[in-house]
Design an enzyme around this catalytic site. Structure first.
Site, mmCIF file in Angstrom:
data_model
loop_
_atom_site.group_PDB
_atom_site.id
_atom_site.type_symbol
_atom_site.label_atom_id
_atom_site.label_comp_id
_atom_site.label_asym_id
_atom_site.label_seq_id
_atom_site.Cartn_x
_atom_site.Cartn_y
_atom_site.Cartn_z
ATOM 1 N N ASP A 56 0.697 -1.122 -0.142
ATOM 2 C CA ASP A 56 -0.245 0.038 0.503
ATOM 3 C C ASP A 56 0.911 1.186 -0.196
ATOM 4 O O ASP A 56 2.079 0.993 0.391
ATOM 5 C CB ASP A 56 -1.029 -0.413 1.164
ATOM 6 C CG ASP A 56 -0.390 -0.287 2.562
ATOM 7 O OD1 ASP A 56 0.753 -0.803 2.870
ATOM 8 O OD2 ASP A 56 -1.273 0.649 3.563
ATOM 9 N N GLU A 62 0.065 -0.996 5.820
ATOM 10 C CA GLU A 62 1.483 -0.752 6.554
ATOM 11 C C GLU A 62 0.873 0.758 6.698
ATOM 12 O O GLU A 62 0.969 0.974 7.850
ATOM 13 C CB GLU A 62 2.605 -1.234 5.827
ATOM 14 C CG GLU A 62 4.088 -0.924 6.485
ATOM 15 C CD GLU A 62 4.621 0.438 7.066
ATOM 16 O OE1 GLU A 62 5.212 0.657 7.470
ATOM 17 O OE2 GLU A 62 3.818 1.409 6.038
HETATM 18 ZN ZN LIG Z 1 6.882 1.954 3.732
#
Ligand SMILES: [Zn+2]
Length: 409
Positions: A81, A175
């Site tokens: 992401d 993340e």
């Molecule tokens: Zn990163």
């Protein structure tokens, strides 16, 4: 150092819009991350991994068995992401061959440029190949550079005579919104006997991260006594004013805007109040466990003080730990850092440490039984239009990781 496949891969991955979304409650937070996941699963298969799959949560796993009967397994992890601080849709990269050290104009109309006077690290990158944005989006080097490096390492290992241990590759979603390990398949790692991994999610190649904050949050609830202001004398307790009082009891200098390096902070992230009720939300951060504990004690003391002063439970706090510094765990197994350092040195890089003023997926994984320090990718200025990738540095990291995995065979 030309690694065409690495660059091609990176340019392909950044075409996928994989922005995660904090307001979503699904895993992954945005389904578009699975488009890249599907592609990566296929690519792992096409380069020769017999075992690769994407699970229902969008995590991609690949397994490369050792070619020398090694019993050891090492994990390589990157996230798919991109940050929600800038768009990652329709990324239109610009490739600069042989950077000459001058100002790089990203977008004339928007007046955006990368000036080496402001972005000093550019002075180290003269002669390198750089990939920048066109100023309208982020680039996605964070962390598609990490994915491209890992994919290239696996590809090159498979087509070389190098002996390697068992390797698990993992590409995670979400993340950037702090949920990159929420649905992590620890069982799969256990099954493969893997308790050491490296994330490739940093910047400069020479920086190894193995220290992060200890982190907690504190919600302070204040119950006032609301009385008509005309007849409030000696009766009203204004929750808003008590909230201000609470914050005044905390150290003034211990805030993000006045701290750096190893200095911890209490950060007021949210405040809402009326005469009858107030709520303050803080995040508490410190690399040092004892200082971290002391900071939390201080919140309790401030609360106690106000309750005593007003003679009833005017204030209530809820403290919750979020994650811890992985330092102790990493240092208990010194070879994990030593191997990373040696791999860097053997590729001409002098390693340095930098304490992360935040958390990492690696910290959570470390406390989940997979010790996971973080390595660089060659990306810079993450999360915005100034983000760029140094292709030569990313190439260097391909070699570093190849050297590193051999140390576990
Ligand atoms: Zn990163």
């Amino acid at each position: 150092m030309i690694n065409l496949k690495l660059k091609e891969r990176f340019l392909k991955y950044i075409k996928f819009d994989t922005q995660s979304d904090d307001s979503s409650t699904t895993i992954p937070s945005t389904m578009k991350q699975k488009d890249l996941g599907k592609y990566l699963e296929e690519e792992l298969k096409s380069i020769g991994l017999s075992e690769s799959f994407m699970d229902e949560f969008g995590y991609v796993y690949g397994y490369l068995p050792s070619n020398c009967n090694s019993k050891q397994t090492i994990g390589l992890i990157a996230h798919m992401d991109t940050s929600d601080e800038a768009s990652g849709k329709d990324v239109n990269p610009k490739v600069i061959n042989n950077y000459d050290g001058s100002i790089i104009v990203l977008n004339e109309a928007l007046g955006l440029k990368l000036d080496p006077k402001e972005f000093n690290y550019l002075n180290n990158q003269i002669g390198h190949e750089l990939i920048t944005t066109d100023g309208t989006t982020l680039l996605g080097a964070d962390d598609k550079a990490g994915i491209a490096i890992i994919m290239t390492v696996i590809d090159e290992l498979l087509h070389s005579n190098i002996e390697y241990p068992n390797i698990i590759v993992t590409f995670t979603p979400d993340e950037e919104i702090g949920r990159g390990t929420d649905a992590f398949n620890y069982e799969y790692y256990k099954e493969k006997n893997c308790s050491i991994a490296y994330t490739l999610d940093g910047g400069e190649p020479h920086i190894v991260n193995y220290e992060n904050f200890n982190a907690a949050s504190c919600v302070v609830e204040i119950i006032g006594k609301s009385i008509h202001p005309g007849s409030a004398k000696n009766k009203m307790i204004n929750a808003s004013l008590v909230a201000i009082e609470f914050n005044d009891l905390l150290p003034k200098y211990m805030v993000p805007s006045m701290t750096e390096g190893y200095e911890g902070f209490n950060h007021l992230v949210e405040i809402s109040s009326s005469v009858s009720n107030a709520k303050l939300v803080y995040i508490i951060r410190n690399h040092d466990m004892n200082l971290f504990k002391e900071q939390k004690v201080l919140f309790g003391k401030a609360c106690e003080y106000l309750n005593t002063k007003y003679g009833y439970e005017v204030c209530k706090i809820t403290l919750k730990d979020s994650y811890y510094n992985m330092k102790e765990l990493v240092l208990k197994n010194e070879f994990i850092l030593a191997n990373a350092n040696d791999a860097l040195r053997e590729n001409g890089v002098t390693p340095e440490y930098d304490p992360i003023r935040g958390g990492t997926d690696g910290a959570r994984l470390s406390f989940g039984g997979i010790i996971t320090p973080n390595l660089g990718t060659g990306g810079q200025n993450f999360h915005g239009p100034f983000e760029y990738l140094d292709v030569d540095e990313a190439s260097l990291m391909v070699n570093v990781v190849k050297t590193l995995v051999q140390k576990y065979k």
